[in-house]
Design a protein around this motif. Structure first.
Motif, PDB file in Angstrom:
ATOM      1  N   GLU A 108       0.926  -1.191   0.115  1.00 13.85           N
ATOM      2  CA  GLU A 108      -0.117  -0.109   0.145  1.00 13.85           C
ATOM      3  C   GLU A 108       0.895   1.249  -0.214  1.00 13.85           C
ATOM      4  OE1 GLU A 108      -3.657  -0.114   2.700  1.00 13.85           O
ATOM      5  OE2 GLU A 108      -2.459  -1.553   3.316  1.00 13.85           O
ATOM      6  N   GLU A 113      -4.222   1.654  -3.060  1.00 15.14           N
ATOM      7  CA  GLU A 113      -4.637   0.525  -2.188  1.00 15.14           C
ATOM      8  C   GLU A 113      -3.639  -0.497  -2.054  1.00 15.14           C
ATOM      9  OE1 GLU A 113      -8.757  -0.223  -1.020  1.00 15.14           O
ATOM     10  OE2 GLU A 113      -9.219   1.204  -2.500  1.00 15.14           O
ATOM     11  N   SER A 276      -5.601 -15.977   1.268  1.00  7.18           N
ATOM     12  CA  SER A 276      -6.624 -14.952   1.882  1.00  7.18           C
ATOM     13  C   SER A 276      -7.792 -14.872   0.948  1.00  7.18           C
ATOM     14  CB  SER A 276      -5.909 -13.549   1.709  1.00  7.18           C
ATOM     15  OG  SER A 276      -5.555 -13.241   0.981  1.00  7.18           O
ATOM     16  N   ALA A 341      -6.807  -6.094   0.944  1.00  8.83           N
ATOM     17  CA  ALA A 341      -6.674  -5.196   2.093  1.00  8.83           C
ATOM     18  C   ALA A 341      -8.009  -5.738   2.938  1.00  8.83           C
ATOM     19  CB  ALA A 341      -6.223  -3.883   1.897  1.00  8.83           C
ATOM     20  N   SER A 342      -9.177  -5.407   2.285  1.00 16.12           N
ATOM     21  CA  SER A 342     -10.402  -5.677   3.013  1.00 16.12           C
ATOM     22  C   SER A 342     -10.681  -7.051   3.597  1.00 16.12           C
ATOM     23  CB  SER A 342     -11.625  -5.285   1.984  1.00 16.12           C
ATOM     24  OG  SER A 342     -11.480  -3.940   1.625  1.00 16.12           O
ATOM     25  N   ILE A 344      -8.261  -9.109   4.442  1.00 11.99           N
ATOM     26  CA  ILE A 344      -7.200  -9.029   5.613  1.00 11.99           C
ATOM     27  C   ILE A 344      -8.051  -8.283   6.907  1.00 11.99           C
ATOM     28  CG2 ILE A 344      -5.086  -8.372   6.339  1.00 11.99           C
ATOM     29  CD1 ILE A 344      -3.988  -8.849   3.503  1.00 11.99           C
ATOM     30  N   ARG A 345      -8.435  -7.250   6.658  1.00 11.57           N
ATOM     31  CA  ARG A 345      -9.224  -6.437   7.654  1.00 11.57           C
ATOM     32  C   ARG A 345     -10.368  -7.368   8.313  1.00 11.57           C
ATOM     33  NH1 ARG A 345     -11.883  -1.959   5.147  1.00 11.57           N
ATOM     34  NH2 ARG A 345     -13.609  -3.438   5.072  1.00 11.57           N
ATOM     35  N   ASP A 346     -11.354  -7.717   7.438  1.00 10.99           N
ATOM     36  CA  ASP A 346     -12.492  -8.062   8.057  1.00 10.99           C
ATOM     37  C   ASP A 346     -12.352  -9.484   8.478  1.00 10.99           C
ATOM     38  OD1 ASP A 346     -13.684  -6.122   6.906  1.00 10.99           O
ATOM     39  OD2 ASP A 346     -14.429  -6.963   5.060  1.00 10.99           O
ATOM     40  N   LYS A 348      -9.707 -10.587   9.797  1.00  7.15           N
ATOM     41  CA  LYS A 348      -8.535 -10.402  10.989  1.00  7.15           C
ATOM     42  C   LYS A 348      -7.184 -11.384  10.860  1.00  7.15           C
ATOM     43  CE  LYS A 348     -12.013  -9.018  14.305  1.00  7.15           C
ATOM     44  NZ  LYS A 348     -13.189  -8.722  13.383  1.00  7.15           N
ATOM     45  N   GLU A 351      -4.196  -9.901  12.662  1.00  8.50           N
ATOM     46  CA  GLU A 351      -4.333  -9.500  14.075  1.00  8.50           C
ATOM     47  C   GLU A 351      -3.699 -10.925  15.018  1.00  8.50           C
ATOM     48  OE1 GLU A 351      -8.143  -8.470  15.288  1.00  8.50           O
ATOM     49  OE2 GLU A 351      -8.221  -6.862  13.718  1.00  8.50           O
TER      50      GLU A 351
END
Length: 389
Positions: A108, A113, A276, A341-342, A344-346, A348, A351
């Motif tokens: 990024e 993005e 992912s 990226a979304s 990975i975020r959603d 987690k 994390e």
């Protein structure tokens, strides 16, 4: 008329799975120190030797040799007689830095993005055959080798067991090809000490292992059971067969019932959509089935390297959907953000605590502790379906 479908699994001591677990353990260690790590680690295991290769870009420093030995020790390769053990095996590392050509398309920046870490297509699948919305043949195949490992590690019921094992389960279906009728055939091949009789192993598998796993309502007197069909399985593990990361991708997914794009999972950080996006596709498919929009669903998502948005999204409900599949694709696009990226975020995926090693044996799907198995989109899917109707 009955229909038969077969899937296989392998134990944590199978040489390919030893390699997968080492690769993911190294990934976990790197991400723990530096969650921005870019990792693609490949492992080869053979007689008395572990070879590590691949590409890494990270601020972390980890002792890859000790990580490999810890994994091998935890699996149970601690006896020098097996010709592969944690204390005496050699560990060679040839890991190098990730290509800058790849990095510039994936990282990024202020004006861009995160793009996909590679091109390719990934698939997710779900169906109503089991509690966790997985096909029954692979679900049972995983449970059998997982329980066999538990018996080996935590009981004295089968003291002759060694770490390497394989299972195979054939389910007989009704004429609709989706309703399981019975367990037709079970194959168990398990490594064992030299001085144990084959008849003893077969008897223990039938009377100790199978009742712990199989639903008695699906087992009858016609069950076909093969135990160590060659008659002997003393030489096994990496001494019996060289193991490589990523060579059991059908075991890792749906046992052949769902499609596979070809990319392996283990040893790869979540920027690699091979991993992912396959998790995300399962998340989509499982929520579709759980929402009652279909009895079975296969989801394909495809990417171009360095490009943020998927190049395509495809859904096939095998004519079990409550609406046309093209309408379901529209709903999926509305509810699920499938940019790397979304995802990975959603889900987690970056994390802590990092536990990718846990995925590297007994399947990446159908295990409720994993984030991509959550059913957090069911209500949104139901509302969207009502709007279409």
């Amino acid at each position: 008329m009955a229909y038969l479908f077969t899937s296989e699994s392998v134990s944590e001591g199978h040489p390919d799975k030893v390699a997968d677990q080492i690769s993911d353990a190294i990934l976990d260690a790197l991400l723990t120190q530096d969650p921005a790590s870019r990792v693609a680690v490949e492992t080869l295991v053979t007689t008395g030797l572990v070879v590590l290769s691949g590409e890494v870009r990270s601020q972390a420093f980890v002792d890859v040799q000790e990580i490999a030995r810890d994994v091998i020790r935890g699996i149970g390769y601690t006896d020098p007689r097996l010709r592969f053990d944690a204390e005496s095996c050699g560990v060679l590392s040839s890991i190098h830095e990730q290509s800058t050509d790849i990095a510039q398309g994936v990282d990024e920046g202020e004006a861009k993005e995160q793009g996909a870490g590679d091109q390719g297509m990934m698939f997710g699948f779900a169906c109503r055959e089991t509690e966790h919305l997985m096909p029954m043949p692979i679900d049972y195949a995983h449970q059998l080798v997982q329980e066999l490992a538990a018996i080996r590690k935590t009981t004295d019921l089968m003291p002759y067991l060694r770490p390497d094992a394989k299972s195979q389960v054939t389910i007989e279906y009704e004429e609709d090809r989706v309703t399981p009728r019975r367990v037709h055939t079970v194959v168990i091949s398990t490594q064992h000490d030299e001085d144990v009789a084959q008849a003893k192993i077969a008897d223990d598998i039938r009377h100790i292992l199978l009742p712990r796993v199989l639903d008695e309502a699906l087992v009858d007197d016609d069950l076909i059971l093969h135990v160590n069909p060659t008659g002997r399985f003393v030489i096994g593990g990496p001494h019996g067969d060289t193991g490589l990361t990523g060579r059991k991708i059908i075991v890792d997914t749906y046992g052949g019932r769902g499609a596979h794009g070809g990319g392996a999972f283990s040893g790869k950080d979540p920027s690699k959509v091979d991993r992912s996006a396959a998790y995300a596709a399962r998340h989509v498919a499982k929520n579709i089935v759980a929402a009652g929009l279909a009895d079975a669903a296969e989801v394909q998502v495809a990417y171009a390297i360095g490009v943020t948005d998927p190049v395509s999204i495809y859904v096939d409900t095998f004519r079990t959907g409550i609406m046309p599949d093209f309408e379901l694709v529209k709903i999926v696009r509305e509810i699920f953000d499938l940019r790397p990226a979304s995802i990975i975020r959603d889900l987690k995926l970056l994390e802590p605590p990092f536990a990718y090693q846990q995925t590297a044996a007994y399947g990446h799907f159908g295990r409720p502790d994993f984030a991509w198995e959550q059913l957090n989109k069911v209500d949104a899917l139901k509302q969207a379906a009502k709007a279409v109707a």
